[in-house]
Design a protein around this motif. Structure first.
Motif, PDB file in Angstrom:
ATOM      1  N   GLY A  12       0.868  -1.263  -0.051  1.00 37.20           N
ATOM      2  CA  GLY A  12       0.032   0.034   0.056  1.00 37.20           C
ATOM      3  C   GLY A  12       0.787   1.109  -0.077  1.00 37.20           C
ATOM      4  N   PHE A  13       0.318   2.537   0.006  1.00 37.65           N
ATOM      5  CA  PHE A  13       0.696   3.727  -0.022  1.00 37.65           C
ATOM      6  C   PHE A  13       0.336   4.498   1.353  1.00 37.65           C
ATOM      7  N   SER A  14       1.340   5.186   2.004  1.00 41.07           N
ATOM      8  CA  SER A  14       0.977   5.937   3.160  1.00 41.07           C
ATOM      9  C   SER A  14       0.599   6.983   2.951  1.00 41.07           C
ATOM     10  N   ILE A  15      -0.301   7.741   3.784  1.00 42.06           N
ATOM     11  CA  ILE A  15      -0.813   9.089   3.836  1.00 42.06           C
ATOM     12  C   ILE A  15       0.084  10.085   4.633  1.00 42.06           C
ATOM     13  N   ASN A  16       0.138  11.142   4.058  1.00 41.56           N
ATOM     14  CA  ASN A  16       1.069  12.138   4.777  1.00 41.56           C
ATOM     15  C   ASN A  16       0.093  12.968   6.007  1.00 41.56           C
ATOM     16  N   LYS A  17       0.753  13.325   6.679  1.00 41.98           N
ATOM     17  CA  LYS A  17       0.080  14.085   8.161  1.00 41.98           C
ATOM     18  C   LYS A  17      -0.925  14.994   7.644  1.00 41.98           C
ATOM     19  N   THR A  18      -0.922  15.947   6.903  1.00 41.73           N
ATOM     20  CA  THR A  18      -1.757  16.653   6.468  1.00 41.73           C
ATOM     21  C   THR A  18      -3.214  16.095   5.999  1.00 41.73           C
ATOM     22  N   GLN A  19      -2.923  15.087   4.993  1.00 36.25           N
ATOM     23  CA  GLN A  19      -4.355  14.276   4.572  1.00 36.25           C
ATOM     24  C   GLN A  19      -4.748  13.335   5.859  1.00 36.25           C
ATOM     25  N   SER A  20      -3.658  12.986   6.357  1.00 40.62           N
ATOM     26  CA  SER A  20      -4.393  12.065   7.591  1.00 40.62           C
ATOM     27  C   SER A  20      -5.143  12.826   8.641  1.00 40.62           C
ATOM     28  N   SER A  21      -4.865  14.069   8.710  1.00 42.73           N
ATOM     29  CA  SER A  21      -5.816  14.927   9.653  1.00 42.73           C
ATOM     30  C   SER A  21      -7.096  15.251   9.218  1.00 42.73           C
ATOM     31  N   ILE A  22      -7.106  15.366   7.790  1.00 41.79           N
ATOM     32  CA  ILE A  22      -8.332  15.489   7.265  1.00 41.79           C
ATOM     33  C   ILE A  22      -9.419  14.090   7.133  1.00 41.79           C
ATOM     34  N   PHE A  23      -8.748  13.030   7.153  1.00 40.10           N
ATOM     35  CA  PHE A  23      -9.350  11.656   7.132  1.00 40.10           C
ATOM     36  C   PHE A  23      -9.947  11.650   8.733  1.00 40.10           C
ATOM     37  N   CYS A  24      -9.271  12.109   9.662  1.00 43.20           N
ATOM     38  CA  CYS A  24      -9.533  12.269  11.275  1.00 43.20           C
ATOM     39  C   CYS A  24     -10.716  13.123  11.209  1.00 43.20           C
ATOM     40  N   ASP A  25     -10.636  14.151  10.957  1.00 44.34           N
ATOM     41  CA  ASP A  25     -11.720  15.418  10.646  1.00 44.34           C
ATOM     42  C   ASP A  25     -13.100  14.589  10.246  1.00 44.34           C
ATOM     43  N   ILE A  26     -13.017  13.901   9.330  1.00 47.52           N
ATOM     44  CA  ILE A  26     -14.070  13.150   8.451  1.00 47.52           C
ATOM     45  C   ILE A  26     -14.675  12.101   9.370  1.00 47.52           C
ATOM     46  N   GLN A  27     -13.718  11.296   9.946  1.00 50.20           N
ATOM     47  CA  GLN A  27     -14.160  10.319  11.066  1.00 50.20           C
ATOM     48  C   GLN A  27     -14.911  10.824  12.169  1.00 50.20           C
ATOM     49  N   GLN A  28     -14.560  12.312  12.619  1.00 44.85           N
ATOM     50  CA  GLN A  28     -15.324  12.821  13.797  1.00 44.85           C
ATOM     51  C   GLN A  28     -16.659  13.165  13.311  1.00 44.85           C
TER      52      GLN A  28
END
Length: 185
Positions: free
Chosen positions: A15-31
């Motif tokens: 797989g391909f990792s996700i950078n920290k900026t994108q990761s925080s966007i995914f966390c926001d969507i989770q919330q």
């Protein structure tokens, strides 16, 4: 399967990792989504966000060098991926954000399936669809008109720079995806 066999096997995927900026966007969507899914669903840990290229299943320790050699020889391409659609996949019980595979990404996904077939590893029965999993053990997703709150977060454009061979490791704190080898795109 004996305990010795289980200890010598690793649950692997590419797989391909996700950078920290994108990761925080995914966390926001989770919330934002947490109130619209079943309470038994579990959030994917931020450190585990990735885009799977191919799941390989249980791989014996002795096969790993051969697998790494085959992937090293595989043609790797740079690509941009636009993740734009929130989806609930009933069969694997996940909620994810998916996109359409660019031609270069599709070529690599097929190459991984070919390698898996040659080495008698797990092969997907579904067409490749790149995605980032946000929740596991999901049984529903009821958004109605509230999807509008996500419009400012989607789409998410991702340009991976590395391909990783991951091992899925169960720990006392949950599953952790450990990178065991990497290749530059």
């Amino acid at each position: 399967m004996s305990n010795i066999t289980q200890i010598n096997n690793q649950r692997l995927f590419l797989g391909f990792s996700i950078n920290k900026t994108q990761s925080s966007i995914f966390c926001d969507i989770q919330q934002k989504l947490s109130g619209y899914i079943n309470t038994e669903a579990t959030q994917v840990n931020q450190t585990n966000f990735h885009i799977t290229l191919g799941f390989l299943g249980q791989v014996g320790q002795s096969f790993i060098p051969l697998l790494i050699d085959r992937i090293t020889k595989m043609q790797k391409y740079q690509f941009e991926l636009c993740l734009s659609e929130l989806q609930f996949w009933q069969k694997p019980s996940i909620i994810c954000i998916s996109g359409l595979a660019h031609a270069n990404l599709s070529i690599m996904a097929q190459a991984v399936q070919d390698i898996a077939q040659q080495l008698a590893l797990h092969q997907s029965q579904y067409p490749y669809q790149p995605h980032v999993t946000l929740f596991r053990k999901a049984t529903n997703l009821t958004l109605a008109t509230n999807i509008n709150s996500l419009n400012n977060r989607l789409p998410i454009n991702i340009c991976p720079i590395d391909l990783h061979l991951y091992s899925s490791v169960n720990t006392a704190y949950g599953v952790h995806y450990q990178i065991i080898h990497s290749w530059t795109l």
